[in-house]
Write a protein that holds these residues in place. Structure first.
Motif, mmCIF file in Angstrom:
data_model
loop_
_atom_site.group_PDB
_atom_site.id
_atom_site.type_symbol
_atom_site.label_atom_id
_atom_site.label_comp_id
_atom_site.label_asym_id
_atom_site.label_seq_id
_atom_site.Cartn_x
_atom_site.Cartn_y
_atom_site.Cartn_z
ATOM 1 N N TYR A 1 -63.547 -32.905 -144.226
ATOM 2 C CA TYR A 1 -63.670 -33.440 -145.593
ATOM 3 C C TYR A 1 -64.989 -34.198 -145.771
ATOM 4 N N THR A 2 -65.462 -34.832 -144.697
ATOM 5 C CA THR A 2 -66.747 -35.551 -144.769
ATOM 6 C C THR A 2 -67.878 -34.573 -145.034
ATOM 7 N N ILE A 3 -67.874 -33.435 -144.326
ATOM 8 C CA ILE A 3 -68.910 -32.405 -144.533
ATOM 9 C C ILE A 3 -68.824 -31.861 -145.963
ATOM 10 N N GLN A 4 -67.581 -31.640 -146.451
ATOM 11 C CA GLN A 4 -67.402 -31.101 -147.812
ATOM 12 C C GLN A 4 -67.903 -32.096 -148.869
ATOM 13 N N LEU A 5 -67.590 -33.390 -148.655
ATOM 14 C CA LEU A 5 -68.030 -34.416 -149.610
ATOM 15 C C LEU A 5 -69.558 -34.524 -149.598
ATOM 16 N N ASP A 6 -70.138 -34.409 -148.400
ATOM 17 C CA ASP A 6 -71.596 -34.447 -148.249
ATOM 18 C C ASP A 6 -72.229 -33.302 -149.064
ATOM 19 N N GLU A 7 -71.664 -32.092 -148.951
ATOM 20 C CA GLU A 7 -72.189 -30.931 -149.694
ATOM 21 C C GLU A 7 -71.985 -31.116 -151.191
ATOM 22 N N PHE A 8 -70.809 -31.653 -151.561
ATOM 23 C CA PHE A 8 -70.474 -31.877 -152.975
ATOM 24 C C PHE A 8 -71.510 -32.805 -153.625
ATOM 25 N N LEU A 9 -72.056 -33.746 -152.812
ATOM 26 C CA LEU A 9 -73.035 -34.708 -153.329
ATOM 27 C C LEU A 9 -74.475 -34.284 -153.016
ATOM 28 N N GLY A 10 -74.659 -32.985 -152.749
ATOM 29 C CA GLY A 10 -76.014 -32.437 -152.593
ATOM 30 C C GLY A 10 -76.675 -32.759 -151.270
ATOM 31 N N SER A 11 -75.873 -33.000 -150.240
ATOM 32 C CA SER A 11 -76.381 -33.293 -148.879
ATOM 33 C C SER A 11 -77.352 -34.470 -148.835
ATOM 34 N N THR A 12 -77.144 -35.439 -149.715
ATOM 35 C CA THR A 12 -78.008 -36.637 -149.675
ATOM 36 C C THR A 12 -77.347 -37.843 -148.997
ATOM 37 N N PRO A 13 -75.994 -37.907 -148.906
ATOM 38 C CA PRO A 13 -75.403 -39.127 -148.338
ATOM 39 C C PRO A 13 -75.740 -39.338 -146.859
ATOM 40 N N VAL A 14 -75.671 -40.620 -146.461
ATOM 41 C CA VAL A 14 -75.725 -40.973 -145.033
ATOM 42 C C VAL A 14 -74.273 -40.939 -144.552
ATOM 43 N N GLN A 15 -74.022 -40.263 -143.420
ATOM 44 C CA GLN A 15 -72.646 -40.176 -142.903
ATOM 45 C C GLN A 15 -72.469 -41.112 -141.710
ATOM 46 N N HIS A 16 -71.293 -41.735 -141.635
ATOM 47 C CA HIS A 16 -71.009 -42.661 -140.534
ATOM 48 C C HIS A 16 -69.650 -42.320 -139.924
ATOM 49 N N ARG A 17 -69.582 -42.302 -138.623
ATOM 50 C CA ARG A 17 -68.286 -42.157 -137.935
ATOM 51 C C ARG A 17 -67.867 -43.547 -137.478
ATOM 52 N N GLU A 18 -66.711 -43.999 -137.938
ATOM 53 C CA GLU A 18 -66.240 -45.351 -137.635
ATOM 54 C C GLU A 18 -64.952 -45.262 -136.823
ATOM 55 N N VAL A 19 -64.889 -45.997 -135.720
ATOM 56 C CA VAL A 19 -63.682 -46.001 -134.896
ATOM 57 C C VAL A 19 -63.069 -47.400 -134.946
#
Length: 814
Positions: free
Chosen positions: A76-94
């Protein structure tokens, strides 16, 4: 995809979803900050930077979540990133290892709850009192509360614990926790009361070192937890990584041409932006504590999509903990955190400050905008951007260090600085008829160590003389900030060596060469350079001074404004001498002879001065443990400056050290050492001569306050301390009969209700017995409350304190 992410807008704020049966389900706003350990979540943060919108996507992994849920969150993170034009910064949080950025979204704190979707746990929107839990609260700036076993065994001496039973919340403060931790615990308790219980719960406080002062609250604790049978221990220290570890940087190139991941080391600190190629992907390993993934614009789609998976493989190969934080950034949309790991980071065609533009490969056409000092105090954000408290027209006093003492400099010589001396400059200006002070310490490159030390000592002395009010600024020769130059109105001269003391034995050199930089009285200085032809530069104006007179050499790239300012400087250096103007290419033989003969010099067109693209960052600094610890406070506001702290605001070209009134003596004295240590250990290989500005609480200049949104100058007088908040909770020592079987929701008697006409506009003496005149509203029924205030009790409870007070005064309920 449109339907899945239908909640996404361009409005600033955060949206949170939970993975439920592999579907994305939006979490109600009232439950923000609560995370079930058995679940995975996705958080989208939207921020407006000027007219642009930037996005951060965080996917959060609960410690008890399943592999399937973790996989769904990543997809879903990859899909949301694509939905927003691949501009977001992605973070994995544990869980337990979240980034500072993630924690920054939840000002009152994070709460970890046991269970998850699988065990039927819902994020309830309604007011619910059917609660029984013990929360272990940790952290000074950004709090995390974890649900722990309901037993005294879970307690320790160093932390805060909240026993939450629906209608009563008991806060127990460990004897060894500090005031800041107690305050954060109380704010979290109030947040639970106001947001989850609609304001209808009471909060009781027990000080762990004075339990006997709260017998009834202890009765509640012991009733739920049973009697304490063993001594409490100190508890584990907060796990923090020191700054030294964070400064170990390694950049790796990543490729998977044949389906196999291949990682090649490219460089270690210091890193430069040009190492990143648009066709590729890279890992940046920050001492094993955090992994950044940079995805080039022209890298193939498969490579970009697999970046996070590859990062997890890298973590495994390096034998780093699986909890290691990962942040993926896109080429052209890098996070502030990523950019500051590089020595310099510039953005093409970026405009900053007074019409400066950074371009690559061509000379920028610049329009110098008029500097308007009147904006500084009305618009502190302008003061912060321009590094100016005013236009430099205030009162200036200058002293020189001589025999380790302060000697006043003759006002006729103001603006002359010699490399062999140290100076103190006190600047006085008025804001709303209140005197404000800046104290500059200028240290010459050739001054002795004793004099440099004496200038620091004398600055402390002068600071005390003015009641600790001056803002102290350390200035290294050649790195003078804009306001410093503005004080001398375009007539500032820096001599390479020597001293201005009377009776100085050094004869004046027969030939001197000065480079003049600046286009207006706010930014001009003349700096002495070696009197050789190789020192010249086609972009500037130079003054050549000899016994015969002064030559004003104008490089082809210099502007009319620069030449005009150079003539002003001539009147200072040359006194009565008239200057002879020499255009580049028209020099006489005598001119070259004075410079030791003609020689090659810099004549390339100067690229417009590159502007660093760095956002301001706030840190809490501490070396209490013997290690230098720097903790970042993200999403910072004025509330993050607490009275017992030393905070560091880094705006890249200068550092501000903010010292709270209650900061301990050691931290105050070590403040300057702390800032030098910060620069030394910074991953971006910082300039050790970066100006350092020392600020005391309550005397903040607009160059500092402008970096904070909505700075409140009256906060320090109106802000509430832990003691005041505790007092506000009222006297909760009235007897409460409590039995463990009894539901806590019924254990606290609700306030008796009275008709409005017995409460509205009544003096304290006219009120029914048992009514607190400051809390009349608690004695209205729900319908009467609505009639009097025009809103529900829940809506009232969610208002800020000052608004509640204002409403109570308007309605005759105060």
């Amino acid at each position: 995809m449109e339907y899945t992410f239908r909640a996404v807008t361009h409005s600033p704020g955060i949206i949170i979803w939970r993975i439920e049966k592999m579907e994305l389900v939006q979490v109600p706003e009232k439950s923000y900050g609560n995370f079930y350990e058995g679940d995975c979540y996705i958080l989208l943060s939207t921020q407006k930077v000027g007219s642009a919108v930037s996005y951060d996507i965080h996917y959060w992994i609960g410690s008890e979540s399943t592999q399937d849920e973790q996989g769904a969150a990543a997809v879903y993170t990859i899909q949301l990133d694509e939905f927003l034009g691949s501009t977001p910064v992605q973070h994995r949080e544990v869980q337990n290892h979240e980034s500072d950025t993630f924690r920054g979204y939840f000002k009152q704190g994070l709460i970890y709850k046991k269970g998850g979707v699988a065990s039927g746990m819902r994020h309830a929107e309604t007011n619910t009192y059917d609660v029984k839990r013990l929360l272990h609260v940790k952290g000074r700036k950004r709090v995390i509360a974890k649900e722990v076993e309901m037993s005294w065994k879970s307690f320790n001496l160093g932390d805060v614990f909240l026993l939450d039973m629906g209608k009563t919340i008991v806060q127990w403060n460990g004897p060894k926790c500090n005031r800041q931790e107690k305050l954060k615990g109380m704010l979290l308790a109030k947040d639970i009361r106001d947001r989850e219980r609609g304001g209808r719960a009471e909060i009781r406080v027990v000080e762990g070192d004075a339990e006997s002062n709260s017998p009834h609250s202890m009765e509640i604790l012991n009733g739920v937890l049973s009697e304490r049978t063993s001594r409490l221990t100190d508890g584990p220290p907060d796990a923090t990584a020191d700054q030294q570890q964070k400064s170990n940087l390694t950049l790796y190139h990543v490729s998977d041409n044949d389906g196999q991941m291949k990682v090649t080391e490219v460089a270690t600190r210091p890193l430069v932006q040009d190492l990143l190629n648009h066709d590729d992907c890279y890992f940046l390993d920050q001492g094993g504590m955090k992994i950044f993934v940079w995805k080039g614009k022209k890298a193939n789609k498969a490579e970009r999509q697999a970046a996070m998976t590859r990062a997890l493989e890298f973590i495994k190969a390096k034998k780093y903990p699986i909890t290691t934080n990962v942040e993926t950034v896109n080429d052209g949309a890098e996070s502030a955190l990523f950019k500051q790991l590089f020595q310099r980071w510039t953005v093409k065609d970026q405009t900053q400050g007074l019409g400066k533009v950074h371009t690559r490969g061509k000379v920028a056409h610049i329009t110098q905008e008029k500097f308007d000092a009147s904006l500084m105090h009305m618009m502190p954000e302008v003061a912060a951007q321009e590094r100016m408290v005013d236009d430099g027209t205030g009162q200036v006093e200058v002293w020189r260090i001589e025999n380790l003492e302060l000697v006043p400099v003759d006002p006729g010589c103001y603006g002359y600085f010699y490399g062999g001396d140290c100076y103190l400059i006190l600047y006085t200006y008025f804001v709303n008829s209140r005197k404000c002070y800046l104290l500059y310490m200028w240290q010459g490159r050739h001054a002795s160590q004793d004099e440099v030390a004496a200038s620091a000592f004398q600055a402390v002395d002068l600071d005390q003389k003015y009641g600790g009010e001056p803002v102290q600024v350390r200035v290294t020769m050649g790195k003078e900030p804009r306001h410093f130059m503005a004080m001398f109105k375009g007539k500032m001269v820096i001599y390479e060596g020597g001293t201005s003391r009377k009776g100085s034995s050094d004869p004046e050199p027969p030939i001197r060469l000065f480079q003049v930089r600046g286009s207006d009285p706010f930014n001009t200085k003349a700096v002495e350079v070696t009197a050789l032809a190789s020192s010249l530069n086609s972009n500037d104006v130079f003054l050549l001074k000899s016994q015969a007179g002064i030559y004003l050499w104008c490089g082809k790239g210099s502007s009319g404004d620069e030449r005009a300012m150079a003539k002003e400087v001539v009147s200072v250096i040359g006194k009565k001498d008239s200057e002879e103007i020499v255009a580049e290419g028209q020099e006489s033989v005598e001119f070259w002879d004075m410079l030791g003969g003609k020689a090659p010099y810099a004549s390339d067109k100067r690229l417009q001065q590159t502007v660093s693209d760095h956002q301001p960052r706030l840190f809490e600094c501490s070396n209490k443990t013997g290690r230098f610890i720097v903790t970042e406070v993200t999403q910072f506001t004025q509330d993050d400056l607490s009275e017992d702290d030393v905070m560091l605001l880094d705006t890249w070209d200068q550092l501000f050290l903010w010292i709270g009134k209650e900061a301990n003596e050691v931290e105050r004295k070590e403040a300057m050492v702390t800032s030098h240590e910060y620069l030394r250990t910074h991953p971006g290989d910082r300039d050790p001569d970066t100006p350092i500005v020392l600020i005391k609480q309550g005397f903040e200049p607009p160059t500092f306050t402008g970096w904070f949104t909505a700075w409140d100058p009256s906060k320090w007088s109106g802000g509430k301390s832990y003691e005041e908040l505790k007092k506000e909770l009222g006297d909760l020592a009235s007897p409460v009969t409590f039995t463990p079987e009894q539901n806590c929701a019924e254990s606290v008697k609700s306030s008796q209700c009275f008709p409005p006409d017995e409460l509205v506009n009544k003096l304290a003496s006219e009120l029914p017995e048992g009514v607190d005149p400051t809390e009349k509203e608690k004695h209205l029924s729900d319908s009467d409350f609505n009639d009097v205030f025009g809103i529900t009790k829940d809506d009232f409870a969610s208002l800020p304190q000052w608004k509640q007070l204002k409403l109570k005064k308007e309605k005759g309920m105060f």
